[in-house]
Design an enzyme around this catalytic site. Structure first.
Site, PDB file in Angstrom:
ATOM      1  N   SER A 244    -114.891  66.653 -32.342  1.00  0.00           N
ATOM      2  CA  SER A 244    -115.363  67.527 -33.399  1.00  0.00           C
ATOM      3  C   SER A 244    -114.837  67.052 -34.757  1.00  0.00           C
ATOM      4  O   SER A 244    -115.111  65.930 -35.153  1.00  0.00           O
ATOM      5  CB  SER A 244    -114.948  68.973 -33.072  1.00  0.00           C
ATOM      6  OG  SER A 244    -115.621  69.875 -33.887  1.00  0.00           O
ATOM      7  N   ASP A 484    -125.425  70.478 -28.419  1.00  0.00           N
ATOM      8  CA  ASP A 484    -124.189  70.852 -29.109  1.00  0.00           C
ATOM      9  C   ASP A 484    -124.488  71.805 -30.264  1.00  0.00           C
ATOM     10  O   ASP A 484    -125.238  71.471 -31.172  1.00  0.00           O
ATOM     11  CB  ASP A 484    -123.482  69.606 -29.637  1.00  0.00           C
ATOM     12  CG  ASP A 484    -122.036  69.842 -29.994  1.00  0.00           C
ATOM     13  OD1 ASP A 484    -121.743  70.871 -30.644  1.00  0.00           O
ATOM     14  OD2 ASP A 484    -121.187  69.010 -29.634  1.00  0.00           O
ATOM     15  N   HIS A 514    -120.080  72.361 -26.739  1.00  0.00           N
ATOM     16  CA  HIS A 514    -119.575  71.530 -27.825  1.00  0.00           C
ATOM     17  C   HIS A 514    -118.787  70.362 -27.253  1.00  0.00           C
ATOM     18  O   HIS A 514    -117.820  70.543 -26.524  1.00  0.00           O
ATOM     19  CB  HIS A 514    -118.685  72.378 -28.734  1.00  0.00           C
ATOM     20  CG  HIS A 514    -118.150  71.648 -29.921  1.00  0.00           C
ATOM     21  ND1 HIS A 514    -118.866  70.694 -30.613  1.00  0.00           N
ATOM     22  CD2 HIS A 514    -116.953  71.729 -30.556  1.00  0.00           C
ATOM     23  CE1 HIS A 514    -118.155  70.231 -31.613  1.00  0.00           C
ATOM     24  NE2 HIS A 514    -116.972  70.839 -31.603  1.00  0.00           N
TER      25      HIS A 514
END
Length: 553
Positions: A244, A484, A514
């Site tokens: 991320s 995602d 995610h």
């Protein structure tokens, strides 16, 4: 820009980039032409850099995480008896003045289970946020990385401004509780003014309590810290797994020091071409797509919310509006309002494993029972009514820690606003609000109003978006997930193009949630492990398919 987390309507995001600094005795010039230590005292700066490189961290058994890190118990030994060790790393407060003030960064590691001949070096992790403590997160997720430990020491850290690394704090008794602020003002007057006032007063509180570190908590400074870690840990190259926001950190590192990049994997890739507003709009679409996928699954399961995905989405949008008008009471004298519903939905979209619980909670809420969704929001770290919430993990869970006293929210705001030069106004939000509503009537408004979070910030932001171009760097494996919600799939391709030809290598995961590696998908795990452990890249165009949830769950 790093817009990872749930802003306003609790829309979680997370982004990450690999960064680091190559420290040399003569204060060399980096890719941007900035001389490290070019402050008029070259000899002093050179000696300071030498001293920093020569430091030896004092590794010791890890204590229980401090409240500012999220609290909890001290990490137990790994199954083979390997202990978790903690240390601090001394680094310049300001990398442009290495002979000036310093700060300590908190580190954690578990030594490799392999032989000295098998050991490649250290594998550095950043799990996203920004704002999450790597010192608390890595031990909680260690089981996922046990295979990687056969050839690496596993290492993570609290980035500057986070947790025990000069953690930013913005307390002020004069500020209202964030739960009292309507993060999606709809009156165009008092509610909007209260939100603007809250953001500005929060910025002033940050400056009052943490003004000495606020100018120095951005991603570029954190990248330079990582290169110091590389050198102090004794590695010629930086081996890295960023998730991320960690992918943004990784991309910046590659830009600054392409020759220092080792085996690097970026999972749940941030789009480096977006500014804060563009990223928020993309995430509105990403969460909407993920929720539509959930709704289609729910319909196939025969849930009571509707006959098809469109019916279910419409019902939940209507339910959110109804709860804003008349919240449902919940245990402990709480309530489930529209923001809390979105908070629960948001958290559950981070992992497909949470979908069955989300189905039960939405069915109960539609039947005037808000307890399940309230509990789900709490369990997933989405504290009630949708203020900024982030736990620093890749999946939106708390891993058994409590963040009641952590500084994740404050650090998120500080790092985001230091990185982003965008300073949006109410007029900016109102002009783009129709686009956000079109992208997602459920998630769009909260993300749109969340772009006001840097209004009044006392430090000028660095740029509209991060610089990640790294021509000449070795391959960097980018894992993009088509479902995602927080870092939409398109970001991986754009990161690949920005990194440069033959640098960004894409791996596609057709799945939900995610990120991809921590989903447990065998295909993704094998591909990432093959690169990190053996240097073998997947074939161009490789696609990994998710395994469907078992029927009836």
């Amino acid at each position: 820009m790093p817009t990872a987390r749930a802003i306003s309507t609790a829309v979680l995001l997370s982004t990450a980039t690999l960064l680091a600094s190559s420290l040399t005795a003569c204060a060399p010039t980096d890719r941007d032409g900035d001389r490290q230590g070019d402050t008029g005292g070259t000899t002093t700066d050179a000696q300071a850099l030498n001293d920093l490189r020569a430091q030896t961290p004092h590794w010791r058994d890890c204590p229980a995480p401090a409240p500012i890190q999220g609290g909890g118990e001290a990490p137990g030994a790994l199954p083979d008896g390997t202990p978790w060790q903690c240390a601090t790393l001394r680094t310049p407060l300001d990398w442009k003045n290495p002979s000036g003030k310093t700060m300590d960064l908190a580190l954690v590691r578990a030594r490799t289970s392999g032989t000295p001949d098998d050991r490649i070096g250290s594998l550095l992790f950043n799990f996203g946020g920004p704002g999450g403590s790597g010192v608390t997160t890595l031990p909680g997720l260690a089981a996922d990385y046990e295979k990687l430990r056969t050839r690496y020491d596993l290492v993570s850290f609290d980035p500057r401004g986070v947790g025990n690394s000069g953690g930013v704090r913005c307390p002020d008794a004069g500020l209202p509780d964030e739960d009292e602020i309507d993060n999606i003002p709809d009156d165009g007057g008092d509610e909007t003014n209260a939100l603007v006032r809250f953001n500005r007063e929060t910025a002033a509180a940050c400056e009052k309590h943490s003004g000495d570190v606020l100018p120095y908590v951005g991603t570029t400074q954190a990248a330079r810290d990582m290169d110091l870690m590389r050198q102090v840990l004794g590695d010629e190259k930086l081996h890295y797994l960023g998730i991320s926001y960690g992918t943004e950190l990784g991309g910046v590192y590659a830009h600054l020091f392409p020759e220092r990049v080792g085996r690097a994997v970026l999972d749940g890739v941030v789009d480096p071409t977006h500014d804060m507003m563009e990223e928020a709009l993309a995430q509105a679409g990403g969460f909407q797509l993920a929720f539509e996928h959930f709704a289609a699954w729910c319909a196939r399961q025969g849930c009571t919310l509707g006959e098809d995905a469109e019916d279910i989405v419409d019902l939940v949008v209507g339910l959110e509006a109804a709860l804003d008008d008349t919240p449902l009471p919940t245990p402990d004298d709480g309530e489930l309002d529209g923001d809390a519903l979105v908070a629960a939905v948001t958290g559950a979209l981070y992992r497909q494993d949470y979908w069955p619980a989300l189905r039960v909670g939405l069915e109960a809420a539609a039947d005037d029972d808000g307890d399940v969704l309230h509990d789900l929001a709490e369990a997933l770290g989405q504290h009630g009514t949708g203020g900024d919430t982030d736990d620093g993990t890749a999946d939106g869970t708390t891993d058994g820690t409590t963040d009641e006293e952590s500084n994740e929210d404050d650090a998120f705001r500080a790092i985001t606003c230091d990185d982003s030069s965008s300073r949006y106004t109410v007029a900016d939000v109102l002009s783009r609000l129709p686009d956000f509503l079109e992208a997602s009537p459920l998630f769009g408004p909260g993300l749109a109003w969340g772009t006001l979070s840097c209004d009044g910030w006392p430090v000028p932001g660095a740029a509209r978006h991060p610089e990640v171009g790294a021509p000449g760097a070795p391959p960097v494996l980018l894992v993009g997930n088509t479902g995602d919600p927080a870092t939409p799939y398109e970001g991986a391709a754009r990161m690949a193009r920005r990194l440069g030809e033959k640098v960004g290598i894409e791996l596609t995961y057709r799945g939900e949630g995610h990120g991809a590696y921590d989903s447990g998908n065998t295909c993704v795990r094998n591909a990432v492990d093959a690169y990190l452990l053996n240097g073998t890249l997947p074939k161009p165009g490789t696609v990994c398919e998710a395994e469907p949830l078992p029927e009836g769950k």
